[in-house]
Design a protein around this motif. Sequence first.
Motif, PDB file in Angstrom:
ATOM      1  N   MET A   1       0.840  -1.180   0.000  1.00 39.73           N
ATOM      2  CA  MET A   1       0.000   0.000   0.000  1.00 39.73           C
ATOM      3  C   MET A   1       0.887   1.246   0.000  1.00 39.73           C
ATOM      4  SD  MET A   1      -3.251   1.024   2.341  1.00 39.73           S
ATOM      5  CE  MET A   1      -2.603   1.755   3.829  1.00 39.73           C
ATOM      6  N   CYS A   2       0.391   2.285  -0.606  1.00 40.21           N
ATOM      7  CA  CYS A   2       1.111   3.550  -0.707  1.00 40.21           C
ATOM      8  C   CYS A   2       1.166   4.238   0.664  1.00 40.21           C
ATOM      9  CB  CYS A   2       0.394   4.436  -1.720  1.00 40.21           C
ATOM     10  SG  CYS A   2       1.279   5.916  -2.185  1.00 40.21           S
ATOM     11  N   ILE A   3       2.348   4.600   1.117  1.00 39.59           N
ATOM     12  CA  ILE A   3       2.494   5.252   2.415  1.00 39.59           C
ATOM     13  C   ILE A   3       1.904   6.649   2.423  1.00 39.59           C
ATOM     14  CG2 ILE A   3       4.523   3.887   3.007  1.00 39.59           C
ATOM     15  CD1 ILE A   3       6.240   6.421   2.451  1.00 39.59           C
ATOM     16  N   CYS A   4       1.658   7.186   1.240  1.00 36.56           N
ATOM     17  CA  CYS A   4       1.175   8.565   1.126  1.00 36.56           C
ATOM     18  C   CYS A   4      -0.157   8.808   1.831  1.00 36.56           C
ATOM     19  CB  CYS A   4       1.036   8.948  -0.338  1.00 36.56           C
ATOM     20  SG  CYS A   4       2.577   8.853  -1.254  1.00 36.56           S
ATOM     21  N   VAL A   5      -0.996   7.778   1.917  1.00 43.49           N
ATOM     22  CA  VAL A   5      -2.321   7.987   2.517  1.00 43.49           C
ATOM     23  C   VAL A   5      -2.214   8.428   3.968  1.00 43.49           C
ATOM     24  CG1 VAL A   5      -3.478   6.433   0.895  1.00 43.49           C
ATOM     25  CG2 VAL A   5      -2.670   5.548   3.102  1.00 43.49           C
ATOM     26  N   ASP A   6      -1.095   8.152   4.607  1.00 44.22           N
ATOM     27  CA  ASP A   6      -0.882   8.540   5.997  1.00 44.22           C
ATOM     28  C   ASP A   6       0.222   9.580   6.155  1.00 44.22           C
ATOM     29  OD1 ASP A   6      -2.897   6.932   7.164  1.00 44.22           O
ATOM     30  OD2 ASP A   6      -1.598   5.177   7.033  1.00 44.22           O
ATOM     31  N   CYS A   7       0.435  10.387   5.114  1.00 40.86           N
ATOM     32  CA  CYS A   7       1.479  11.411   5.147  1.00 40.86           C
ATOM     33  C   CYS A   7       0.872  12.810   5.186  1.00 40.86           C
ATOM     34  CB  CYS A   7       2.381  11.287   3.919  1.00 40.86           C
ATOM     35  SG  CYS A   7       3.733  12.503   3.901  1.00 40.86           S
ATOM     36  N   HIS A   8       1.494  13.668   5.950  1.00 39.88           N
ATOM     37  CA  HIS A   8       1.078  15.068   6.061  1.00 39.88           C
ATOM     38  C   HIS A   8       1.037  15.770   4.697  1.00 39.88           C
ATOM     39  CE1 HIS A   8       0.926  19.205   7.508  1.00 39.88           C
ATOM     40  NE2 HIS A   8       1.973  19.457   6.731  1.00 39.88           N
ATOM     41  N   TRP A   9       1.920  15.397   3.779  1.00 38.55           N
ATOM     42  CA  TRP A   9       2.086  16.103   2.510  1.00 38.55           C
ATOM     43  C   TRP A   9       1.187  15.596   1.380  1.00 38.55           C
ATOM     44  CZ3 TRP A   9       4.434  20.310   3.575  1.00 38.55           C
ATOM     45  CH2 TRP A   9       5.422  20.331   4.555  1.00 38.55           C
ATOM     46  N   VAL A  10       0.402  14.562   1.585  1.00 42.02           N
ATOM     47  CA  VAL A  10      -0.332  13.889   0.507  1.00 42.02           C
ATOM     48  C   VAL A  10      -1.144  14.834  -0.369  1.00 42.02           C
ATOM     49  CG1 VAL A  10      -2.382  13.247   1.867  1.00 42.02           C
ATOM     50  CG2 VAL A  10      -1.713  11.861  -0.098  1.00 42.02           C
ATOM     51  N   GLY A  11      -1.756  15.837   0.179  1.00 42.13           N
ATOM     52  CA  GLY A  11      -2.613  16.728  -0.594  1.00 42.13           C
ATOM     53  C   GLY A  11      -1.884  17.668  -1.528  1.00 42.13           C
ATOM     54  N   ASP A  12      -0.580  17.852  -1.340  1.00 40.74           N
ATOM     55  CA  ASP A  12       0.179  18.816  -2.136  1.00 40.74           C
ATOM     56  C   ASP A  12       1.471  18.221  -2.689  1.00 40.74           C
ATOM     57  OD1 ASP A  12       0.511  21.429  -3.233  1.00 40.74           O
ATOM     58  OD2 ASP A  12       1.889  21.946  -1.615  1.00 40.74           O
ATOM     59  N   CYS A  13       1.550  16.885  -2.766  1.00 34.39           N
ATOM     60  CA  CYS A  13       2.796  16.196  -3.112  1.00 34.39           C
ATOM     61  C   CYS A  13       2.869  15.828  -4.592  1.00 34.39           C
ATOM     62  CB  CYS A  13       2.925  14.940  -2.261  1.00 34.39           C
ATOM     63  SG  CYS A  13       4.440  14.018  -2.594  1.00 34.39           S
ATOM     64  N   GLN A  14       3.980  16.169  -5.220  1.00 34.80           N
ATOM     65  CA  GLN A  14       4.166  15.857  -6.632  1.00 34.80           C
ATOM     66  C   GLN A  14       4.313  14.358  -6.888  1.00 34.80           C
ATOM     67  OE1 GLN A  14       7.309  18.326  -8.226  1.00 34.80           O
ATOM     68  NE2 GLN A  14       6.135  20.198  -7.891  1.00 34.80           N
ATOM     69  N   ALA A  15       4.913  13.612  -5.971  1.00 35.09           N
ATOM     70  CA  ALA A  15       5.045  12.168  -6.163  1.00 35.09           C
ATOM     71  C   ALA A  15       3.676  11.496  -6.099  1.00 35.09           C
ATOM     72  CB  ALA A  15       5.986  11.565  -5.124  1.00 35.09           C
ATOM     73  N   TYR A  16       2.854  11.889  -5.128  1.00 37.88           N
ATOM     74  CA  TYR A  16       1.523  11.297  -5.038  1.00 37.88           C
ATOM     75  C   TYR A  16       0.672  11.692  -6.244  1.00 37.88           C
ATOM     76  CZ  TYR A  16      -2.798   9.411  -3.348  1.00 37.88           C
ATOM     77  OH  TYR A  16      -3.961   8.680  -3.256  1.00 37.88           O
ATOM     78  N   HIS A  17       0.855  12.897  -6.733  1.00 36.95           N
ATOM     79  CA  HIS A  17       0.158  13.360  -7.930  1.00 36.95           C
ATOM     80  C   HIS A  17       0.487  12.442  -9.112  1.00 36.95           C
ATOM     81  CE1 HIS A  17      -0.785  16.206 -11.259  1.00 36.95           C
ATOM     82  NE2 HIS A  17      -1.707  16.646 -10.419  1.00 36.95           N
ATOM     83  N   ALA A  18       1.745  12.040  -9.246  1.00 34.47           N
ATOM     84  CA  ALA A  18       2.157  11.124 -10.319  1.00 34.47           C
ATOM     85  C   ALA A  18       1.487   9.762 -10.158  1.00 34.47           C
ATOM     86  CB  ALA A  18       3.676  10.976 -10.338  1.00 34.47           C
ATOM     87  N   VAL A  19       1.400   9.286  -8.922  1.00 30.82           N
ATOM     88  CA  VAL A  19       0.737   8.007  -8.667  1.00 30.82           C
ATOM     89  C   VAL A  19      -0.747   8.103  -9.030  1.00 30.82           C
ATOM     90  CG1 VAL A  19       0.040   6.379  -6.846  1.00 30.82           C
ATOM     91  CG2 VAL A  19       2.390   7.222  -6.938  1.00 30.82           C
ATOM     92  N   GLU A  20      -1.392   9.205  -8.660  1.00 30.58           N
ATOM     93  CA  GLU A  20      -2.799   9.403  -9.017  1.00 30.58           C
ATOM     94  C   GLU A  20      -2.976   9.379 -10.540  1.00 30.58           C
ATOM     95  OE1 GLU A  20      -4.653  12.348  -5.654  1.00 30.58           O
ATOM     96  OE2 GLU A  20      -3.158  13.205  -7.015  1.00 30.58           O
ATOM     97  N   ARG A  21      -2.067  10.037 -11.258  1.00 28.12           N
ATOM     98  CA  ARG A  21      -2.141  10.075 -12.718  1.00 28.12           C
ATOM     99  C   ARG A  21      -2.045   8.666 -13.294  1.00 28.12           C
ATOM    100  NH1 ARG A  21       1.442  13.675 -13.531  1.00 28.12           N
ATOM    101  NH2 ARG A  21       3.229  12.297 -13.715  1.00 28.12           N
ATOM    102  N   GLN A  22      -1.126   7.864 -12.779  1.00 26.87           N
ATOM    103  CA  GLN A  22      -0.954   6.502 -13.283  1.00 26.87           C
ATOM    104  C   GLN A  22      -2.181   5.633 -13.010  1.00 26.87           C
ATOM    105  OE1 GLN A  22       1.438   5.574 -15.307  1.00 26.87           O
ATOM    106  NE2 GLN A  22       2.262   7.633 -15.124  1.00 26.87           N
ATOM    107  N   HIS A  23      -2.870   5.911 -11.914  1.00 29.79           N
ATOM    108  CA  HIS A  23      -4.071   5.145 -11.564  1.00 29.79           C
ATOM    109  C   HIS A  23      -5.321   5.690 -12.251  1.00 29.79           C
ATOM    110  CE1 HIS A  23      -2.582   2.260  -8.636  1.00 29.79           C
ATOM    111  NE2 HIS A  23      -1.781   3.208  -8.173  1.00 29.79           N
ATOM    112  N   GLY A  24      -5.211   6.870 -12.852  1.00 32.72           N
ATOM    113  CA  GLY A  24      -6.359   7.454 -13.535  1.00 32.72           C
ATOM    114  C   GLY A  24      -7.463   7.900 -12.593  1.00 32.72           C
ATOM    115  N   VAL A  25      -7.069   8.374 -11.407  1.00 33.01           N
ATOM    116  CA  VAL A  25      -8.051   8.829 -10.419  1.00 33.01           C
ATOM    117  C   VAL A  25      -7.981  10.355 -10.282  1.00 33.01           C
ATOM    118  CG1 VAL A  25      -7.951   6.640  -9.148  1.00 33.01           C
ATOM    119  CG2 VAL A  25      -6.452   8.522  -8.473  1.00 33.01           C
ATOM    120  N   PRO A  26      -9.031  10.964  -9.750  1.00 35.07           N
ATOM    121  CA  PRO A  26      -9.004  12.426  -9.558  1.00 35.07           C
ATOM    122  C   PRO A  26      -7.867  12.839  -8.618  1.00 35.07           C
ATOM    123  CG  PRO A  26     -11.226  11.566  -9.250  1.00 35.07           C
ATOM    124  CD  PRO A  26     -10.310  10.377  -9.350  1.00 35.07           C
TER     125      PRO A  26
END
Length: 83
Positions: A1-26
Motif C-alpha cells: 500500500m502507498c504510504i502517502c495515505v498517511d502522510c502530512h504532505w499527501v494533498g500537495d505532493c508531486q510524487a503522489y500526484h504522479a501516482v494518481e495520474r498513473q491510476h487514472g483517479v481524480p
Amino acid sequence: MCICVDCHWVGDCQAYHAVERQHGVPHLSADPGFVPSQPRIHVQVRDLPGGQVGVEWDVRACASFQADPGHWQRLRPGLAVPA
C-alpha cells in the motif's frame, strides 16, 4: 500500500500526484507544490483476467514522509482509501 495515505504532505505532493495520474483517479491537488525528497515508487505488473496486464504504483519509501495517520481519508471523507 502507498504510504502517502498517511502522510502530512499527501494533498500537495508531486510524487503522489504522479501516482494518481498513473491510476487514472481524480487528483487531490491540480497543481501540487511540494517536491518530496527521495520518493521510492514501487511498480508492480500483474496479470488480469482476459489476458490483460495491470500496473500498480505505490510510494513505499520517502525521505519527506511525515506521519499523519488518516490524512488522505480526511481529504476525501466517505471514499475508500486507495489500496
